[in-house]
Design an enzyme around this catalytic site. Sequence first.
Site, PDB file in Angstrom:
ATOM      1  N   LYS B 185       0.844  -1.202   0.000  1.00 19.28           N
ATOM      2  CA  LYS B 185       0.000   0.000   0.000  1.00 19.28           C
ATOM      3  C   LYS B 185       0.877   1.250   0.000  1.00 19.28           C
ATOM      4  O   LYS B 185       1.556   1.538   0.977  1.00 19.28           O
ATOM      5  CB  LYS B 185      -0.916   0.049   1.222  1.00 19.28           C
ATOM      6  CG  LYS B 185      -1.937   1.184   1.115  1.00 19.28           C
ATOM      7  CD  LYS B 185      -2.576   1.561   2.415  1.00 19.28           C
ATOM      8  CE  LYS B 185      -1.807   2.581   3.196  1.00 19.28           C
ATOM      9  NZ  LYS B 185      -1.783   3.945   2.615  1.00 19.28           N
ATOM     10  N   GLU B 259      10.415   0.496  10.272  1.00 19.80           N
ATOM     11  CA  GLU B 259      11.373   1.604  10.093  1.00 19.80           C
ATOM     12  C   GLU B 259      10.622   2.869  10.468  1.00 19.80           C
ATOM     13  O   GLU B 259       9.776   3.338   9.706  1.00 19.80           O
ATOM     14  CB  GLU B 259      11.823   1.703   8.627  1.00 19.80           C
ATOM     15  CG  GLU B 259      12.545   0.499   8.102  1.00 19.80           C
ATOM     16  CD  GLU B 259      14.012   0.483   8.468  1.00 19.80           C
ATOM     17  OE1 GLU B 259      14.447   1.390   9.210  1.00 19.80           O
ATOM     18  OE2 GLU B 259      14.708  -0.437   8.024  1.00 19.80           O
ATOM     19  N   CYS B 293      13.336  10.375   7.567  1.00 22.83           N
ATOM     20  CA  CYS B 293      13.300   9.883   8.948  1.00 22.83           C
ATOM     21  C   CYS B 293      14.675   9.944   9.594  1.00 22.83           C
ATOM     22  O   CYS B 293      14.794  10.060  10.796  1.00 22.83           O
ATOM     23  CB  CYS B 293      12.742   8.476   9.006  1.00 22.83           C
ATOM     24  SG  CYS B 293      13.479   7.383   7.796  1.00 22.83           S
ATOM     25  N   GLU B 390      10.000  14.682  16.227  1.00 25.66           N
ATOM     26  CA  GLU B 390      10.354  14.684  14.822  1.00 25.66           C
ATOM     27  C   GLU B 390       9.497  15.732  14.117  1.00 25.66           C
ATOM     28  O   GLU B 390       8.273  15.693  14.201  1.00 25.66           O
ATOM     29  CB  GLU B 390      10.083  13.295  14.229  1.00 25.66           C
ATOM     30  CG  GLU B 390      10.634  13.127  12.846  1.00 25.66           C
ATOM     31  CD  GLU B 390      10.432  11.721  12.311  1.00 25.66           C
ATOM     32  OE1 GLU B 390       9.390  11.109  12.622  1.00 25.66           O
ATOM     33  OE2 GLU B 390      11.309  11.252  11.573  1.00 25.66           O
TER      34      GLU B 390
END
Lengths: 288, 479
Positions: B185, B259, B293, B390
């Site tokens: 997806k 991840e 990331c 983040e």
Amino acid sequence: MSDRLSVTKTYKLYIGGKFPRSESGRSYPVSDAKGKFLANAAHASRKDVRDAVVAARKAFGGWSGATAYNRGQVLFRVAEVLEGRRDQFVSEVSACEGVPAKKAESLVDTAIDRWVWYAGWTDKIATVLGAANPVAGPYFSFTVPEPTGVVGVLAPQSSSLLGLVSVLAPVLATGSTAVVVSSAERPLPAITLSEVLATSDVPGGVANILTGRAAELGSWLASHGDVNALDPTGAAEADRAELAKAAAGTVKRVLSVPAEEPDWTAQPDIKRLRRYLEAKTVWHPLGV
Amino acid sequence: MPDSPFEYAPAPESRDIANLKPAYRPFINGEFVDGAGEPLKSINPATEEVLAEVSTASKSDVDTAVKAARRAYEKSWGKMPGAERAKYIFRLARLIQERARELAVLESLDNGKPIKESRDSDIPTAAAHFFYHAGWADKLDYAGYGPDPRPLGVAGQVIPWNFPLLMLAWKIAPALATGNTVVLKPAETTPLTALVFAEICQQAELPPGVVNILPGAGDIGAELVGHPDVNKIAFTGSTEVGKLIQRTVAGTPKKLTLELGGKAANVVFDDAPLDQAVEGIVNGIFFNQGHVCCAGSRLLVQESIVDEVLAKLRYRVSTLRIGDPLDKNTDIGAINSREQLTKIQELVDSGDTEGAQRWTSPCPVPERGFFFAPTVFSDVQQSMRIAREEIFGPVLSVLTFRTPEEAVTKANNTPYGLSAGIWTEKGSRILWMANQLRAGVVWANTFNRFDPAAPFGGYQESGFGREGGRTGLEAYLDV
């Protein structure tokens, strides 16, 4: 019959290299396989788990930072001291597992040999799992395995010594530190093992052994923010999904373990070592 | 912006190369089919124009796709000799290379990233991943997991919007090489290149069902993750969603790799080659608009040189050009979505509120589309949100340290552990730092290097499992 009364021992926890009673003051009776009273074991509490995690975290830097050669020496020393206590382990394994002396001897010998096997891995695992990465560019790139951190271990319920050694030794061999909940009904070999650890150069806090119930203590380990990995081997199968869910809160590494306790006498592979290792990739440019 | 002796005329790439179609459809069992989900409109974040309408999967489509993948796994792919699988994967690698320019333009249109990055980084690296893993397919006996390691079966894969085709390659290439079949997806906002990749699967004559692509939103990802007939879940995305997925998978036999996010420390010592370091810092945080990331979002500078570094950094950042992603001169493209822009804005506001010093590049920002000017916060404290959370945008937080030990302590003061950077001329210090830093990737005197041969992945809450190298194969093998 001798008229000498034997000196009985008070069994305690092993946390940070010391032998405290449970903070809770609780204990529970331990019987042999036939139901005869053997001892009262300390019944560890949530606070004991937290103290043990603090001790394990404190010990992590030194243990993971020690040279692999040094860790191997220390772990081999554990095997030496185990060997010296062989008879005591045989009688305890025999009593709590209800197996004949011959069988108990064989289990203890295998446990000692297993410890030696893992001790020898400390300075080989990086060679086997590490790599020089042939990247497409002017860079030196290499990958080394590093210990994952503090590991919570729910030790096998049936195999009181060999099972315990088979789950604890790989944690220590990688350079991780451990908080172990022993078999609830068969804790005496675990307590004796902690005496071995305490007297064989293993720094305090590297291995912490709690006697108590996996069903009670497992959830505190699984949800603890400063535990990096969880081995649910000793948890009831019905509890494992909940433990794994709790572990997700801090993205813990959760060992995938078989539904039933495996045959610990079978020679292991390096799967358990792999699970407690992270891979670190380092890059540096090449140039003059 | 400083008075620049260089002025560039616009050098736009032709958008016709993207072969943009008005509508795209899910790819199930080797065919493009109408999905039963609510169609979505993929927009160009640089202009807010609708690029195409995309038919999305429904829950029943997920089931159909998993069934197709299962059939393909059992009937063809799982038992095919590795050497044959390898040739299919080599075909995919070559077809991506052949259509690289088309894919790069399409990626920049859909994602908003500068064409120079999609062209020079994303697409070539995606092809490299297929090329690298193709070679493993018939050599798995040598991967170190014992002879004849077995695949897991059907892999359900959910990928993010920051590197749409590259993340697809990171997921699909190792899965196919090891003999698994795939239901993937793509992210809701960036489905287009994945669906062109589906065309590539057709061109490669990949057996039907080996790769299935299901556009959709989070609910379709959740359906895929929860599907009982999926053997492996691979997810790249936020830590928050990663935790949800780990909870969903808990207690099932599914194998999981994650991840997740990061808050990387980029550590600059006073003996660092400063001009190179500044380039590295800029690349570390402003590459792909900071939608990375492993972005070096926390700059740790040795106190004695902080003024000098900040001055050089601000000068360099002020020369970055923000604008049309299809312009070859563009350094910083569009933020991927309005939602993401809002998140960045909110975190930046918190930096102001909590007392950090904000500096924003004076570069002109387009009026239309989702753009955010490069921003550098100084006087940042570890407790501030901009140092802990983040941001996933072009926002850098600068902290200071005095000793190497303090640098290590501050760098490791995060629940994440994906990447880190070190800048110093001293080799022994690099190696010492690399040992001390709790992160899966450490870049020394460089940043943001990726290669299919080099394992990538995180410590702690940055997830578990690795992608790339021999280590990465483990994620798709029953070992």
